[in-house]
Design a protein around this motif. Structure first.
Motif, PDB file in Angstrom:
ATOM      1  N   VAL A 104      27.318  23.034  72.087  1.00 12.07           N
ATOM      2  CA  VAL A 104      26.311  22.034  71.752  1.00 12.07           C
ATOM      3  C   VAL A 104      26.215  21.086  72.931  1.00 12.07           C
ATOM      4  N   THR A 105      25.019  20.907  73.485  1.00  9.39           N
ATOM      5  CA  THR A 105      24.901  20.065  74.668  1.00  9.39           C
ATOM      6  C   THR A 105      23.586  19.299  74.678  1.00  9.39           C
ATOM      7  N   ALA A 106      23.672  18.045  75.111  1.00 12.11           N
ATOM      8  CA  ALA A 106      22.473  17.228  75.273  1.00 12.11           C
ATOM      9  C   ALA A 106      21.660  17.646  76.491  1.00 12.11           C
ATOM     10  N   TYR A 107      22.226  18.516  77.320  1.00 13.63           N
ATOM     11  CA  TYR A 107      21.545  18.922  78.559  1.00 13.63           C
ATOM     12  C   TYR A 107      20.798  20.254  78.424  1.00 13.63           C
ATOM     13  N   ALA A 108      20.759  20.833  77.246  1.00 14.88           N
ATOM     14  CA  ALA A 108      20.112  22.133  77.061  1.00 14.88           C
ATOM     15  C   ALA A 108      18.679  22.112  77.583  1.00 14.88           C
ATOM     16  N   GLY A 109      18.355  23.114  78.403  1.00 11.94           N
ATOM     17  CA  GLY A 109      17.009  23.242  78.931  1.00 11.94           C
ATOM     18  C   GLY A 109      16.720  22.409  80.164  1.00 11.94           C
ATOM     19  N   ARG A 110      17.641  21.567  80.578  1.00  9.22           N
ATOM     20  CA  ARG A 110      17.417  20.735  81.763  1.00  9.22           C
ATOM     21  C   ARG A 110      17.693  21.529  83.036  1.00  9.22           C
ATOM     22  N   THR A 111      16.931  21.262  84.055  1.00 11.14           N
ATOM     23  CA  THR A 111      17.173  21.857  85.363  1.00 11.14           C
ATOM     24  C   THR A 111      17.993  20.880  86.185  1.00 11.14           C
ATOM     25  N   LEU A 112      19.149  21.350  86.636  1.00 11.22           N
ATOM     26  CA  LEU A 112      20.082  20.509  87.384  1.00 11.22           C
ATOM     27  C   LEU A 112      20.269  21.045  88.797  1.00 11.22           C
ATOM     28  N   HIS A 113      20.530  20.141  89.715  1.00 12.53           N
ATOM     29  CA  HIS A 113      20.893  20.509  91.089  1.00 12.53           C
ATOM     30  C   HIS A 113      22.416  20.597  91.203  1.00 12.53           C
ATOM     31  N   GLY A 114      22.863  21.520  92.049  1.00 13.37           N
ATOM     32  CA  GLY A 114      24.285  21.623  92.333  1.00 13.37           C
ATOM     33  C   GLY A 114      24.947  22.738  91.553  1.00 13.37           C
ATOM     34  N   VAL A 115      25.107  23.890  92.186  1.00 10.49           N
ATOM     35  CA  VAL A 115      25.774  25.033  91.553  1.00 10.49           C
ATOM     36  C   VAL A 115      27.196  25.123  92.108  1.00 10.49           C
ATOM     37  N   VAL A 116      28.180  25.107  91.220  1.00 11.81           N
ATOM     38  CA  VAL A 116      29.574  25.258  91.638  1.00 11.81           C
ATOM     39  C   VAL A 116      29.828  26.744  91.880  1.00 11.81           C
ATOM     40  N   VAL A 176      15.436  10.474  73.724  1.00  7.70           N
ATOM     41  CA  VAL A 176      16.229  11.135  72.686  1.00  7.70           C
ATOM     42  C   VAL A 176      15.341  11.433  71.481  1.00  7.70           C
ATOM     43  N   PRO A 177      15.196  12.702  71.109  1.00  7.54           N
ATOM     44  CA  PRO A 177      14.371  13.017  69.937  1.00  7.54           C
ATOM     45  C   PRO A 177      15.044  12.555  68.651  1.00  7.54           C
ATOM     46  N   ASP A 178      14.270  12.164  67.682  1.00 10.84           N
ATOM     47  CA  ASP A 178      14.831  11.847  66.374  1.00 10.84           C
ATOM     48  C   ASP A 178      15.532  13.081  65.803  1.00 10.84           C
ATOM     49  N   GLY A 179      16.671  12.848  65.191  1.00 13.67           N
ATOM     50  CA  GLY A 179      17.444  13.936  64.585  1.00 13.67           C
ATOM     51  C   GLY A 179      18.315  14.710  65.547  1.00 13.67           C
ATOM     52  N   ALA A 180      18.246  14.404  66.847  1.00 16.34           N
ATOM     53  CA  ALA A 180      18.967  15.189  67.865  1.00 16.34           C
ATOM     54  C   ALA A 180      20.336  14.556  68.125  1.00 16.34           C
ATOM     55  N   SER A 181      21.278  14.790  67.211  1.00 17.06           N
ATOM     56  CA  SER A 181      22.561  14.094  67.301  1.00 17.06           C
ATOM     57  C   SER A 181      23.476  14.668  68.376  1.00 17.06           C
ATOM     58  N   GLU A 182      23.045  15.704  69.084  1.00 18.14           N
ATOM     59  CA  GLU A 182      23.801  16.098  70.278  1.00 18.14           C
ATOM     60  C   GLU A 182      23.788  14.974  71.323  1.00 18.14           C
ATOM     61  N   PHE A 183      22.883  14.001  71.163  1.00 22.52           N
ATOM     62  CA  PHE A 183      22.817  12.845  72.047  1.00 22.52           C
ATOM     63  C   PHE A 183      23.625  11.660  71.510  1.00 22.52           C
ATOM     64  N   LYS A 184      24.265  11.798  70.355  1.00 27.21           N
ATOM     65  CA  LYS A 184      24.979  10.664  69.769  1.00 27.21           C
ATOM     66  C   LYS A 184      26.337  10.462  70.414  1.00 27.21           C
ATOM     67  N   CYS A 185      26.604   9.238  70.829  1.00 27.98           N
ATOM     68  CA  CYS A 185      27.922   8.840  71.293  1.00 27.98           C
ATOM     69  C   CYS A 185      28.047   7.339  71.048  1.00 27.98           C
TER      70      CYS A 185
END
Length: 445
Positions: free
Chosen positions: A405-417, A274-283
């Motif tokens: 706003v998403t913590a997953y931005a830029g990630r490559t994921l498997h599984g296309v619906v 989690v990068p500092d300042g990246a509150s899209e990861f806050k929960c």
């Protein structure tokens, strides 16, 4: 296959008996039969052949904050249910906060149902809330069809939904146990939180230290003790601390009626990244370290953790400041939950059957939705069609959430619906949606 208006065919259909090539017959919104792949299609029935794409039961997400009415600038039933449908979710259960009013009386439940009725692209049910002053409202809400009651053991983040102290928890839990209901709990101990270092600012390490594992562990231990004493049924929401797992295992061995969920972000994201300042990861509770994550996966595999749900809790982008102490705490994950969990599950050697068990079968069972959660005769014809080996890179602009706003931005994921189906009707395919067809669900008597 005499009773069929529609036949869905795939070389990989996930059923309670395993994955196999099959033809699934549908009539009047229900599954009427699961037949061999090459079964003859009756005259007049439409055939949809998905080839090697996987046909799985629509997911059931029992932890979603829709925020409608009252904070619709944060989300809303129209956008939340579109995002869910795009991610293969066909049923969600809405949390009693952060809407205004919160779902803590029958009147406020009716307000929320009226708002949702014409906006729901998928089926929607509702949790009630347990507050310090609404014990008298719990049985009427139960009789009105909520699936259970949510309580916080520490401040919720919104003034209109105060938390319960131990005496108030005991009163609410006794009332709920008296009519056979379910209490679902945000379990963090306020005294441990108050004693933790509170630095504020952009450093994620400081935020993580402010929500220590022992706050979860202590709250869960107290909840177990109350449930054992009152013979009550309880559910731990969004488990983050792996240190609580031995407590849960011991409670189960002693016969305590306790179930547990965790969330995609705890299973796929780690504190170290989690990068500092990246509150899209806050929960809250927070995303913890990689070693903690490994133990959560082990607990999923052995059944200590029952299910995986999103805890989709969005806000407007301006509330996601770079100060972890004051930024809104919540992760938006509806549209990406299946792909995120599948990406990590496959890396760890799990199967799509496992994912379906965690995100459809067991979530449906948690709330008693016996028409959901499986491809089997008599169940609702709710499906997701998934290309499990296809990948995509998360582009926030392509999300259906109101605030992208998403913590997953830029990630490559498997599984296309590829498409999602509700009671035998395709409700989304390749980004194209039908008009809302969802129904409002209530707990079975």
């Amino acid at each position: 296959m005499s009773e069929a208006e529609l036949v869905l065919r795939s070389r990989r259909v996930i059923t309670p008996e395993g994955t196999r090539a099959a033809s699934v017959a549908v009539a009047a919104g229900k599954i009427t039969a699961v037949l061999p792949y090459d079964a003859e299609v009756p005259a007049g029935a439409r055939l949809e052949d998905f080839g090697d794409d996987v046909l799985l039961p629509g997911l059931v997400d029992t932890h979603v904050h829709v925020n409608d009415p009252g904070r619709t600038e944060w989300e809303g039933f129209w956008t939340a249910t579109r995002a869910a449908a795009a991610g293969g979710i066909t049923t969600l259960v809405d949390m009693p906060l952060n809407s205004l009013p919160p779902t803590t009386t029958v009147d406020s439940l009716r307000v929320k149902q009226d708002v949702a009725r014409d906006k729901a692209h998928i089926d929607v049910g509702f949790w009630g809330g347990a507050l310090p002053d609404n014990v008298k409202d719990l049985r009427p809400l139960h009789e009105a069809g909520v699936f259970g009651f949510k309580a916080f053991l520490s401040p919720s983040g919104v003034d209109e939904f105060p938390h319960l102290d131990q005496e108030q928890l005991a009163r609410s839990l006794a009332e709920i146990a008296g009519f056979g209901g379910l209490l679902i709990v945000h379990a963090e101990d306020p005294h441990h939180l108050a004693a933790a270092p509170q630095h504020g600012g952009p450093k994620y390490a400081h935020f993580l230290a402010s929500r220590p594992r022992d706050a979860e562990d202590t709250a869960i231990a107290g909840l177990i003790a109350q449930a054992k004493r009152l013979h009550a049924r309880v559910h731990v929401l969004h488990l983050s601390s792996s240190d609580a797992l031995p407590l849960i295992r011991e409670a189960r061995a002693e016969g305590v009626a306790i179930t547990v969920e965790t969330c995609p972000h705890y299973l796929t994201l780690t504190a170290e990244e989690v990068p500092d300042g990246a509150s899209e990861f806050k929960c809250c509770p927070p995303i913890r370290e990689a070693a903690n994550q490994d133990l959560l996966w082990e607990a999923l595999a052995d059944g200590t953790i029952d299910c995986v749900v999103t805890d989709h809790s969005p806000s407007t982008a301006d509330l996601k400041t770079d100060d972890f102490a004051t930024a809104w705490g919540g992760i938006s994950g509806l549209q990406l939950s299946l792909s995120a969990v599948w990406t990590e599950a496959r890396r760890r050697g799990h199967t799509l059957e496992d994912v379906v068990r965690w995100m459809s079968e067991r979530t449906a069972a948690l709330v008693g939705l016996d028409a959901k959660g499986a491809i089997a005769p008599g169940r609702d014809a709710d499906f997701a069609v998934l290309a499990p080996d296809a990948t995509f890179t998360v582009d926030p602009a392509e999300l259906q959430h109101r605030n992208r706003v998403t913590a997953y931005a830029g990630r490559t994921l498997h599984g296309v619906v590829r498409s999602t189906w509700l009671r035998g009707r395709r409700i989304v395919a390749d980004g194209e949606f039908t008009e809302p067809r969802g129904r409002l669900l209530t707990r079975h008597p």
